[in-house]
Design an enzyme around this catalytic site. Structure first.
Site, mmCIF file in Angstrom:
data_model
loop_
_atom_site.group_PDB
_atom_site.id
_atom_site.type_symbol
_atom_site.label_atom_id
_atom_site.label_comp_id
_atom_site.label_asym_id
_atom_site.label_seq_id
_atom_site.Cartn_x
_atom_site.Cartn_y
_atom_site.Cartn_z
ATOM 1 N N HIS A 1 51.620 10.381 55.536
ATOM 2 C CA HIS A 1 50.332 10.490 54.849
ATOM 3 C C HIS A 1 49.812 9.088 54.539
ATOM 4 C CE1 HIS A 1 47.797 12.370 51.342
ATOM 5 N NE2 HIS A 1 47.104 11.584 52.122
ATOM 6 N N GLU B 1 42.748 5.684 54.549
ATOM 7 C CA GLU B 1 43.996 5.160 53.977
ATOM 8 C C GLU B 1 43.928 3.645 53.805
ATOM 9 O OE1 GLU B 1 46.698 6.947 52.723
ATOM 10 O OE2 GLU B 1 45.190 8.514 52.948
ATOM 11 N N HIS C 1 43.880 2.479 50.052
ATOM 12 C CA HIS C 1 45.229 2.048 49.663
ATOM 13 C C HIS C 1 45.659 0.727 50.312
ATOM 14 C CE1 HIS C 1 45.524 5.965 47.854
ATOM 15 N NE2 HIS C 1 45.343 6.557 49.007
#
Length: 207
Positions: free
Chosen positions: A23, A72, A76
Site C-alpha cells: 500500500h 502515495e 507520503h
C-alpha cells in the site's frame, strides 16, 4: 509505516493478484512535507516491472495505473524524503520495494500455515505466528463484520520501521487515532485494528 494489503476485488478490478501487495511507505510524523514536489513517473521507469507486480492499484481501474503511485508520493513520499535514504522518488519507491522483499509476508504466512480459507482463524494465532517469525508485532487491520455476520475480515497488515528502516513493534498510545486510517476504504467500509476476540476470515479475495 509500511503497508501491505491482500488481493481485493471490486467492480473495476481486473484479475486482482493472489498475493499481498504494497500500500505504501508512510512516515509517522509529517511536519516537513514538500507538497510542491510533484510525481514524475519517468523517475521510476527502471522500477516499473516491480511496481506493476508488487504495488498495483487493486481498488481502481487500471486505465491510469500511475494515479495510486502519484497519490502515495505526494501524500507520503514527500514527507519521507526528509530521510536521506528516501530523498528522491526512485529511492522512496525502490526502498519500499526492497522492504517488501525483505519482509516477504507471502512466504511467512504460508510457512506458518496461514492461507486463504473459507474457515475462520483466531486473530491471536495469526498475531503470534507473525511475531514469532519477525520478532516484532505488526498491526493487523480488518473490515468489521457485515450485518448478520460474526467474523471480521483481514484487510491490511502494517509493518513498522525505525528511521534506520529496521523492523520494530507497531505500538500506538491508547486512544491514539491513526492519522493514516482514512486513507484506505474498501467500498464504504473503513479498516480498523482487528479485534482479538472476533473470528477472522482470511479470504482469497475481498469483495
Amino acid at each position: 509505516l509500511y503497508f501491505c494489503f491482500p488481493q481485493m476485488s471490486d467492480h473495476d478490478c481486473q484479475d486482482p493478484p493472489e498475493y499481498w501487495t504494497i500500500h505504501g511507505l508512510w512516515p509517522d510524523k509529517t511536519e516537513e512535507c514538500n507538497r510542491t514536489w510533484h510525481f514524475n513517473v519517468t523517475e521510476i521507469k527502471d522500477l516499473m516491472s516491480d511496481m506493476r507486480r508488487y504495488w498495483p492499484d487493486v481498488l481502481h481501474s487500471s486505465l491510469n495505473r500511475t494515479q495510486f503511485w502519484k497519490h502515495e508520493w505526494e501524500k507520503h513520499g514527500t514527507c519521507a524524503a526528509t530521510l536521506p535514504v528516501l530523498n528522491s522518488q526512485k529511492k522512496y519507491f525502490g526502498k519500499a520495494l526492497e522492504l517488501y522483499q525483505h519482509v516477504d509476508l507471502n512466504s511467512c504466512l504460508l510457512k506458518a500455515g496461514i492461507k486463504p480459507s473459507s474457515s475462520y482463524y483466531q486473530m491471536t494465532a495469526i498475531k503470534e505466528a507473525l511475531t514469532r517469525f519477525y520478532g516484532v508485532t505488526p498491526k493487523i487491520q480488518c473490515l468489521p463484520p457485515e450485518e448478520g455476520e460474526k467474523a471480521q475480515t483481514i484487510g491490511q497488515i502494517e509493518f513498522c520501521f525505525t528511521k534506520e528502516l529496521q523492523l520494530r513493534n507497531c505500538t500506538a498510545p491508547k486512544g491514539d487515532s491513526d492519522p493514516m486510517q482514512a486513507d484506505l476504504k474498501l467500498g464504504t467500509e473503513e479498516l480498523s485494528v482487528c479485534s482479538d476476540t472476533l473470528p477472522t476470515y482470511y479470504p482469497s479475495q475481498v469483495q
